[in-house]
Design an enzyme around this catalytic site. Sequence first.
Site, mmCIF file in Angstrom:
data_model
loop_
_atom_site.group_PDB
_atom_site.id
_atom_site.type_symbol
_atom_site.label_atom_id
_atom_site.label_comp_id
_atom_site.label_asym_id
_atom_site.label_seq_id
_atom_site.Cartn_x
_atom_site.Cartn_y
_atom_site.Cartn_z
ATOM 1 N N CYS A 114 0.743 -1.114 0.034
ATOM 2 C CA CYS A 114 -0.130 0.006 -0.112
ATOM 3 C C CYS A 114 0.902 1.247 0.016
ATOM 4 O O CYS A 114 0.336 2.434 -0.464
ATOM 5 C CB CYS A 114 -0.807 -0.001 1.287
ATOM 6 S SG CYS A 114 -2.217 -1.439 0.999
ATOM 7 N N HIS A 251 -3.112 7.676 1.646
ATOM 8 C CA HIS A 251 -3.549 6.333 1.150
ATOM 9 C C HIS A 251 -4.749 5.898 1.969
ATOM 10 O O HIS A 251 -5.224 6.403 3.098
ATOM 11 C CB HIS A 251 -2.626 5.122 1.913
ATOM 12 C CG HIS A 251 -3.120 3.870 1.625
ATOM 13 N ND1 HIS A 251 -3.540 3.491 0.404
ATOM 14 C CD2 HIS A 251 -3.134 2.661 2.513
ATOM 15 C CE1 HIS A 251 -3.964 2.165 0.699
ATOM 16 N NE2 HIS A 251 -3.598 1.763 1.854
ATOM 17 N N ASN A 281 -10.117 0.169 -0.455
ATOM 18 C CA ASN A 281 -8.643 0.320 -0.310
ATOM 19 C C ASN A 281 -8.098 -0.332 -1.660
ATOM 20 O O ASN A 281 -8.139 -1.446 -1.868
ATOM 21 C CB ASN A 281 -8.134 -0.484 0.770
ATOM 22 C CG ASN A 281 -6.640 -0.349 1.226
ATOM 23 O OD1 ASN A 281 -5.987 -0.204 0.140
ATOM 24 N ND2 ASN A 281 -6.149 -0.923 2.224
HETATM 25 O O1 UT7 Z 1 -3.902 -0.554 3.341
HETATM 26 C C1 UT7 Z 1 -2.959 -1.262 4.275
HETATM 27 C C2 UT7 Z 1 -3.112 -0.935 5.322
HETATM 28 N N1 UT7 Z 1 -4.551 -1.556 5.990
HETATM 29 C C3 UT7 Z 1 -5.030 -0.857 7.106
HETATM 30 O O2 UT7 Z 1 -4.569 0.315 7.592
HETATM 31 C C4 UT7 Z 1 -6.040 -1.396 7.642
HETATM 32 C C5 UT7 Z 1 -6.140 -1.220 9.150
HETATM 33 N N2 UT7 Z 1 -7.143 -1.631 9.949
HETATM 34 C C6 UT7 Z 1 -8.625 -1.197 9.823
HETATM 35 O O3 UT7 Z 1 -8.975 -0.578 9.145
HETATM 36 C C7 UT7 Z 1 -9.483 -1.950 10.784
HETATM 37 O O4 UT7 Z 1 -8.791 -2.555 11.787
HETATM 38 C C8 UT7 Z 1 -10.598 -2.846 10.377
HETATM 39 C C9 UT7 Z 1 -11.507 -1.932 9.342
HETATM 40 C C10 UT7 Z 1 -9.899 -3.925 9.318
HETATM 41 C C11 UT7 Z 1 -11.276 -3.333 11.359
HETATM 42 O O5 UT7 Z 1 -11.934 -2.527 12.049
HETATM 43 P P1 UT7 Z 1 -11.748 -2.618 13.723
HETATM 44 O O6 UT7 Z 1 -12.299 -1.444 14.297
HETATM 45 O O7 UT7 Z 1 -10.106 -2.922 14.203
HETATM 46 O O8 UT7 Z 1 -12.270 -3.925 14.079
HETATM 47 P P2 UT7 Z 1 -11.815 -5.477 14.653
HETATM 48 O O9 UT7 Z 1 -10.770 -5.988 13.797
HETATM 49 O O10 UT7 Z 1 -11.286 -5.081 15.917
HETATM 50 O O11 UT7 Z 1 -13.058 -6.335 14.616
HETATM 51 C C12 UT7 Z 1 -14.247 -5.716 15.174
HETATM 52 C C13 UT7 Z 1 -15.254 -6.866 15.678
HETATM 53 C C14 UT7 Z 1 -14.729 -8.610 15.709
HETATM 54 O O12 UT7 Z 1 -15.876 -9.228 16.128
HETATM 55 P P3 UT7 Z 1 -15.454 -9.315 17.822
HETATM 56 O O13 UT7 Z 1 -14.125 -10.294 17.979
HETATM 57 O O14 UT7 Z 1 -15.597 -7.876 18.560
HETATM 58 O O15 UT7 Z 1 -16.883 -10.314 18.345
HETATM 59 C C15 UT7 Z 1 -14.699 -9.114 14.200
HETATM 60 O O16 UT7 Z 1 -14.879 -10.168 14.016
HETATM 61 O O17 UT7 Z 1 -15.842 -7.010 13.957
HETATM 62 C C16 UT7 Z 1 -15.881 -8.229 13.596
HETATM 63 N N3 UT7 Z 1 -15.861 -8.257 12.070
HETATM 64 C C17 UT7 Z 1 -16.760 -7.857 11.395
HETATM 65 N N4 UT7 Z 1 -18.195 -7.781 11.545
HETATM 66 C C18 UT7 Z 1 -18.855 -7.441 10.643
HETATM 67 C C19 UT7 Z 1 -14.782 -8.236 11.306
HETATM 68 N N5 UT7 Z 1 -14.994 -7.868 9.810
HETATM 69 C C20 UT7 Z 1 -16.231 -8.002 10.193
HETATM 70 C C21 UT7 Z 1 -17.393 -7.477 8.966
HETATM 71 N N6 UT7 Z 1 -18.566 -7.576 9.233
HETATM 72 N N7 UT7 Z 1 -16.833 -7.752 7.633
#
Ligand code: UT7
Length: 324
Positions: A114, A251, A281
């Site tokens: 990225c 980005h 992304n």
């Molecule tokens: O481009 C390269 C660089 N990439 C990035 O910079 C990405 C960086 N990270 C992010 O953008 C965020 O971390 C995400 C958008 C990927 C995720 O957001 P988050 O607020 O960090 O969520 P999380 O990973 O902590 O997940 C929270 C909850 C989890 O459930 P539990 O364990 O709290 O019950 C996940 O299982 O959300 C759940 N979850 C979803 N729920 C519904 C994960 N993906 C989904 C989904 N739909 N698609």
Amino acid sequence: MTLRAVVKGVGHYLPERVVPNSEFENFLDTSDEWIRSRSGIERRHFAAEGQTTSDLGFEACKAALADAGMDADDIDGIVVATSTPDLTFPSVATMLQNKLGMTRGFGFDVQAVCAGFVYALTNANALILSGQCKTVLVVGAETFSRIMDWEDRATCVLFGDGAGALVLQAEVGNGTSDDRGILSADLNSDGRYKEMLFVDGGVSTNGESGKLRMQGNALFRQAVEKLTSTAHTALDKIGLTDDSVDWIVPHQANIRIIKGTAKKMGVPMDRVIVTVQDHGNTSAASIPLALSVGVAEGRIKTGDLLVTEAIGGGLAWGSVVLRW
Ligand code: UT7
């Protein structure tokens, strides 16, 4: 006399197929609301079957060349940032040479995921400042839909396909930060963070192209601090501060990262180009796409001071400061 790599043209291409968040609700335990609120993404484009990264890049290059009033004969080199090449080799850059009908000069790919476009811009700048090239096409092109695990809701809802391109040309400046062109850059990587974002396949491991794996939350926690720090380092190198910034062109991974970084830099959101809602992304393509959209919308104008910043797999991160 100071040579500068000045932007002469910009263009982009997005595949026709637009995929709204609601489409993922049909086969995953997810919702439009979750995707929107956690990432800011509302839709993304996916390449058609048989449409490759170089196909997308080719359209973006044509648009950038038209914007510059140039053709392929004017180009000395092509630098492509991509992690999703058509083939393991040859490079997407040489495929673009062929598609553009460019029979002289050279092309090569840069792979910094990225952060790829800031790496490519920095390389293109060095080619111009060293006298190797007068005019360089810098391209970010990706088909991340090809490396998605469609059963992993934590990743497959986040990425999209697209391409953007810039034409950079050598011009003589006066050596101050008032010059148009690339003014400074800062590149970083740290392989200790490899597990945070990688593809679980490759030529010398299992011979497959693999699927993207990401520890989103761990990466999220690294992002704002590293992006702010690299932007400050690049600005500091030329004696500028956050107050001089007309546009952050970040980005486009997550609106919360974009907002967090802008806030830490003290730059209001009306001076940040945001396309994540429409593109998702697109990895190395996201910055040139955002630049092209920002110009097309009449927001980015000649003379504006821009900071581009990106972080991704590696981890690799960096920023480029340029005057449009
Ligand atoms: O481009 C390269 C660089 N990439 C990035 O910079 C990405 C960086 N990270 C992010 O953008 C965020 O971390 C995400 C958008 C990927 C995720 O957001 P988050 O607020 O960090 O969520 P999380 O990973 O902590 O997940 C929270 C909850 C989890 O459930 P539990 O364990 O709290 O019950 C996940 O299982 O959300 C759940 N979850 C979803 N729920 C519904 C994960 N993906 C989904 C989904 N739909 N698609």
